[in-house]
Design a protein around this motif. Structure first.
Motif, short mmCIF file in Angstrom:
data_model
loop_
_atom_site.label_atom_id
_atom_site.label_comp_id
_atom_site.label_asym_id
_atom_site.label_seq_id
_atom_site.Cartn_x
_atom_site.Cartn_y
_atom_site.Cartn_z
N LEU A 124 -3.34 2.02 0.62
CA LEU A 124 -3.55 3.41 1.01
C LEU A 124 -3.97 4.18 -0.23
CD1 LEU A 124 -0.27 3.98 3.10
CD2 LEU A 124 -2.53 3.44 4.01
N PRO A 125 -5.21 4.65 -0.31
CA PRO A 125 -6.16 4.86 0.78
C PRO A 125 -7.36 3.90 0.81
CG PRO A 125 -6.75 6.30 -1.01
CD PRO A 125 -5.57 5.48 -1.50
N THR B 294 1.14 8.66 8.14
CA THR B 294 1.18 7.42 7.36
C THR B 294 2.65 7.01 7.25
OG1 THR B 294 1.22 8.69 5.29
CG2 THR B 294 -0.91 7.82 5.99
N ASP C 246 -3.75 9.38 2.00
CA ASP C 246 -4.55 9.56 3.22
C ASP C 246 -4.30 10.92 3.85
OD1 ASP C 246 -3.95 6.77 2.62
OD2 ASP C 246 -5.15 6.28 4.38
N SER D 19 -7.17 1.39 3.87
CA SER D 19 -7.08 2.14 5.12
C SER D 19 -8.39 2.86 5.43
CB SER D 19 -5.91 3.13 5.05
OG SER D 19 -6.04 3.99 3.94
N ALA E 157 -10.97 6.25 -1.85
CA ALA E 157 -11.15 6.16 -0.40
C ALA E 157 -12.63 5.99 -0.07
CB ALA E 157 -10.60 7.42 0.26
#
Length: 574
Positions: A154-155, A261, A245, A158, A368
């Protein structure tokens, strides 16, 4: 590059995550790996273990053809310019933490790297740290370096899963993600401290499209992690954790309505106790759970109960391209000790890209979306890791087995897919039947109406649909017995439910080559859960041989021994 090899400095290189990253990269001859931490002695001991044939890392990096390994002392609170100038790394990876506890000069390592023209990446899972690293973006671009934060589950992972599912949607309204570590994985103290730092305290989430306050380790969601074609993890409650996230998703998705989350640990009873302690913090009866971090870590190690399997999920809800309601989930299950490697796979992929001359864009930003799901899945092949995407459209009337298998349905051989195609149908063939000789086994077989032993007998199976159920009537010669099958609901989701009278058996459908295995994952009597180790089971599978459907069914248990085993073949009539 530094000389003839790429020099990588891993801060926290002998820790839980830094050590695993070193193991993954230890076989790479183009690398100079600097294993760094405050204790030079611990770094030396770690490298001695890596070089040992018996060490967990020795298989990967302990030969003469692997990376050049060097233990170094590194103090992030010391003179960073002097240390980095002396070590001359091409890339610094910060695998230390907990990043949640960094307060003043939180970015001093990042800043020092930028000032010295050194690329930087980290495994940070702190929302504030990851989300705010963009403040250094202009400086990093001016220096021609990159600084990527949050290159972890994470992130980074994800968001890679989110990007893979996004094309199915015209609008994404909800995103939930969670990690379920194996109970047998020794959780590091820094991980526990990170979670304890916000337990019971406000965590920013989205609800009904507005910023709202959740509470760490108190807000919850039940999820069953079930990659297509793999035995699901036990359904469990996930408790809210403060992950990057939560801050990054609203930036990525316009119109997003809700975010979550979480972490779902086993045994769940211990997690409930931790949640109860978090409530004491919320009520201000305790200032924080941080002082209890070592106790929580010790309890997690002491009560390591459950399957040695872990997993992760990312679940999206919204509208598909035709404006219909759609739920879509990416699921991952890791077997044994492979799960803890997942958080460092993103950094490994980054390093291998750099070795191939593929650099990320310069600048400082969260990681991310930096890697694709394909980048992660390529690395998963080295491990016992299964992942996949499930689409759930309520209006689709798919056959029972296809609904449960999801995309794994496409891997079924034609003979198996035909048998499970749904609707009313009849299949005939031949079977061999064996019966257990014990008194209890004979009693169970009589209660359920299992057929007597026979070397070769005519078999007929009639399939009928009754709403969302399939009724199976099996006739062996002149002896018949019946059961019905359906898709599990709620905590039994993604499992096949087969019902014999008052007994309900929960089965995972697991394709293996030309076979479809049916693995018992639980059972109930009049709805009351019974111990799994006493469940009826055996080697049960279907397979295609010479274009024909074959079955192998064993029913037995610890108390009964073998009750019945029937093997044979079927072909559809008409």
């Amino acid at each position: 590059m530094s000389g003839e090899s790429f020099s990588l400095l891993i801060i926290g290189g002998y820790g839980a995550f830094g050590g695993r990253l070193a193991q993954l990269l230890g076989e790479e001859p183009r690398l100079r790996l600097l294993i760094a931490g405050r204790s030079l002695e611990k770094a030396d001991d770690f490298l001695a273990d890596m070089r040992s044939p018996k060490g967990g890392a020795g298989r990967l990096g302990g030969n003469d053809l692997g990376a050049r390994l060097q233990a170094v002392a590194f103090d992030r609170d010391g003179d960073l310019e002097e240390q980095l100038t002396r070590l001359r790394p091409d890339l610094v990876v910060d695998a230390s933490g907990p990043f949640q506890t960094f307060r003043q000069d939180a970015y001093k390592v990042v800043q020092a790297c930028i000032d010295l023209d050194i690329d930087y990446a980290d495994l940070a899972d702190s929302t504030g740290f990851v989300a705010s690293i963009g403040e250094l973006d202009a400086q990093a671009k001016a220096k021609g370096v990159f600084a990527l934060s949050g290159l972890s589950s994470l992130p980074a992972l994800s968001f890679a899963a989110l990007e893979a599912m996004a094309p199915h949607f015209s609008r994404i309204e909800s995103v939930a993600a969670g990690i379920a570590p194996s109970p047998h994985v020794k959780i590091g103290l820094n991980v526990v401290r990170a979670i304890a730092s916000y337990a019971g305290k406000p965590v920013a989430v989205l609800r009904e499209g507005r910023q709202a306050k959740g509470h760490g380790l108190i807000d919850e969601m039940r999820v069953t992690i079930a990659p297509p074609g793999a035995a699901p993890l036990a359904s469990r409650i996930f408790l809210l954790v403060d992950a990057p996230d939560l801050a990054l998703l609203p930036r990525r998705l316009n119109g997003l309505q809700s975010t979550f989350t979480g972490v779902g640990t086993e045994p769940q009873a211990l997690q409930r106790l931790l949640s109860a302690a978090a409530r004491l913090v919320r009520l201000r009866l305790l200032p924080s759970l941080l002082p209890f971090s070592r106790l929580v870590q010790a309890a997690s190690h002491r009560f390591a109960i459950g399957d040695h399997r872990g997993g992760m999920f990312v679940r999206l809800g919204g509208l598909d391209r035709q404006g219909r309601k759609l739920n879509c989930g990416w699921h991952l299950v890791a077997e044994g000790d492979d799960g803890p490697f997942i958080p460092v796979i993103g950094v490994e992929a980054l390093v291998r890209r750099l070795l191939e001359g593929r650099r990320p864009e310069n600048g400082a930003r969260p990681a991310a979306g930096e890697l694709s799901l394909a980048d992660f899945e390529a690395a998963f092949r080295r491990f016992s890791i299964t992942s996949g995407i499930r689409l759930d459209r309520e209006e689709e009337a798919l056959p029972l087995y296809q609904r449960i298998l999801g995309s794994a349905w496409e891997r079924l051989p034609p003979a198996l897919a035909a048998i499970h195609a749904g609707g009313a149908r009849i299949a005939t063939g031949r079977a061999r039947i064996e019966r257990g000789g014990g008194l209890l086994a004979r009693l169970v077989a009589r209660i359920f109406g299992f057929p007597p032993a026979a070397a070769d007998v005519q078999v007929t199976v009639r399939f009928a649909t009754d709403g969302d159920k399939e009724v199976w009537t099996r006739s062996f010669g002149n002896k018949s017995f019946q059961s019905w099958q359906a898709e599990g609901k709620a905590r039994d989701r993604h499992l096949l439910v087969e019902v014999f009278g008052p007994f309900r058996v929960l089965l995972a459908l697991v394709p293996e080559g030309d076979r479809l295995r049916l693995v018992v994952r639980g059972w109930r009597f009049f709805g009351i859960p019974l111990p799994l180790f006493l469940a009826p089971g055996g080697d049960t599978y279907e397979e295609e041989r010479d274009g024909r459907f074959h079955f192998h069914v064993e029913i037995g248990g610890r108390l009964t021994g073998l009750v019945v085993r029937y093997t044979g073949w079927l072909r559809l009539e008409g």
